[in-house]
Enzyme design. Sequence first.
Site, mmCIF file in Angstrom:
data_model
loop_
_atom_site.group_PDB
_atom_site.id
_atom_site.type_symbol
_atom_site.label_atom_id
_atom_site.label_comp_id
_atom_site.label_asym_id
_atom_site.label_seq_id
_atom_site.Cartn_x
_atom_site.Cartn_y
_atom_site.Cartn_z
ATOM 1 N N ARG A 109 12.390 7.277 -63.194
ATOM 2 C CA ARG A 109 11.596 8.288 -62.488
ATOM 3 C C ARG A 109 11.865 9.651 -63.119
ATOM 4 O O ARG A 109 13.019 10.007 -63.365
ATOM 5 C CB ARG A 109 12.006 8.287 -61.008
ATOM 6 N N LYS A 144 21.129 11.047 -50.548
ATOM 7 C CA LYS A 144 20.082 11.840 -51.198
ATOM 8 C C LYS A 144 19.665 13.028 -50.337
ATOM 9 O O LYS A 144 19.818 13.019 -49.106
ATOM 10 C CB LYS A 144 18.855 10.961 -51.471
ATOM 11 N N CYS A 182 4.181 2.527 -50.091
ATOM 12 C CA CYS A 182 5.313 2.495 -51.020
ATOM 13 C C CYS A 182 5.142 1.325 -51.988
ATOM 14 O O CYS A 182 4.278 0.466 -51.822
ATOM 15 C CB CYS A 182 6.619 2.368 -50.247
ATOM 16 N N CYS A 213 10.917 -3.713 -55.409
ATOM 17 C CA CYS A 213 11.928 -3.074 -54.568
ATOM 18 C C CYS A 213 12.824 -4.118 -53.919
ATOM 19 O O CYS A 213 12.343 -5.019 -53.222
ATOM 20 C CB CYS A 213 11.267 -2.205 -53.500
ATOM 21 N N CYS A 267 9.517 -1.771 -45.691
ATOM 22 C CA CYS A 267 10.756 -1.821 -44.920
ATOM 23 C C CYS A 267 10.837 -0.532 -44.117
ATOM 24 O O CYS A 267 9.959 0.331 -44.245
ATOM 25 C CB CYS A 267 11.968 -1.986 -45.854
#
Length: 557
Positions: free
Chosen positions: A75, A208, A431, A437, A476
């Site tokens: 990313r 984060k 997402c 993922c 999720c």
Amino acid sequence: MTDKNNLSPVEKIKTNSNGLRGTLKESLLDNFTGAIREDDQTLIKFHGMYQQDDRDRREERVSKKLEWLYSYMIRLRLPGGFLTSEQWAGLHEIAENHSTGVIKITTRQTIQLHGILKSHVKPTIRDFNLQHLDSIAACGDVNRNVTCTSNPSESPLHQEIHELAGKISEMCLPKTKSYYDLWIDDELAIDRKTEEDPLYQDRYLPRKLKIGIAIPPNNDVDVFINDIALIAIIENNKIVGYNIAAGGGLGATHGNDATYARLASLLGFVDTEEKVLKAVYEIITVQRDFGNRSDRKLSRLKYTIDKLGIEGYRSEVEKRCGFTLEPAREFKFEQRKDRYGWVQNHEGKWFYTVFVEHGRILYTEGYPLKSGLLKIAETGKVNFRFTCNQNLILSDILERDKAEIENLLKEHGISKYTDEVSALRKNSVACVALNTCSLALAEGQRYLPVLVTKIEPVLEKYGLQNEDITIRMTGCPNGCGRSPNAEIGLVGTAYGKYNLHIGGDRLGMRLNTKFKENIGEEEILETLDELFGIYLEGRHSEETFGDFSYRYLQTIK
């Protein structure tokens, strides 16, 4: 403060990592596996990467006694979401040479590539470096990509906001040179004397941290979902300061009531850029020192604020800043969406917002979006900006060049597609979820387009097809697709099953509420059919679906 004797394993990995280097060099040289060492899987996040595998092929690989098909997502760090046309052309080539070829726009205004094999990780980052791009701190327990209002036509002051995003990003970068040491082979990076880091120290943050900057009246960045939210206050066409809010975050864990989605709370107002930067810095240091380092599920800034209380957190920030936050100023959001199609700014420059479904830029039969964007980039007459709704803005186009860009948009079907898709589809976010993922319990970006196609006739049945209803899906409960902050939110619980949430507002100022649990497509469609019918009959004048469903929830409690 967290008990130093009760640290999570991740905390020990960070402090013992030799400036986030760990054993990554050794992991990359191991040709017997596509994976890297377990501790390095934590450290690689700080370099903007995640180790993933193709979950669609797990069963097949296991049956053949092969290890999972490991690969890496990388990313970029793009504060404010900006690339030049030359950088876009370079990104296109990098995606073709090293990844699945799909260029993915994220909900944080940046780009990520998937499916990069271990042997291609270093060449990918080197190629990014040649384009003056990097992935430093795009993941990991640090400040992530700083977002800001994306379309310069929103305000003559947009450039000032965009520059602030860059300054915050630079201020919050880790000081370790390990990125250049590991990936660019920069010998100067080995000089450890330059690596002292007063902000992150050797332990970084408990989790984060996300920062967003909004320019009212458009909340296109969904500013209150951020750990730190900055709202520009404009008077007489000048920025007179910023409201500062803190404590946003949408992640939660199924079955764990101690975790929850939360919107940021206003702390106060500051009247200079210098004070903004200082306040942001000290909000981060308070989180560094008081955040939970024992349980990562409870380690985001929102839990620290709720533990200390708003007043307690503000007081600690003010003590470290050396000044008092003024009371928050009034502001008003009127929308939270992208301006599709052509708009012109105060300088006479043109901007075209392209609808990119869930941010996936690729080749599909009958719709050459990816090749069309490359052709546009090759003109050298546009810049590329990304939105937090996963869309793309072709920007800074001069009047004399507009016709050429418009013809390319038509030639590749881009303007036609953007014009013709439904309002619901344009207001949808999902997402990545499956197949890459590791946290996904259900589908996201691969399934929501299919579901929207089935919801569209239901809306038409009630004459609601032009309503700007927001629908968001996550595989999720971690909230990457911002499902808790939508009028209709779908949160994956198992393959093909979702919790249905309703009642969020259209402006991003109120979270939604779980309405039904663990339901499949048939029940989702039946429930929405019923709700749309009730909405049509019972709504007030100009009442949005989110406001109506919030009111409806109060009546059935």
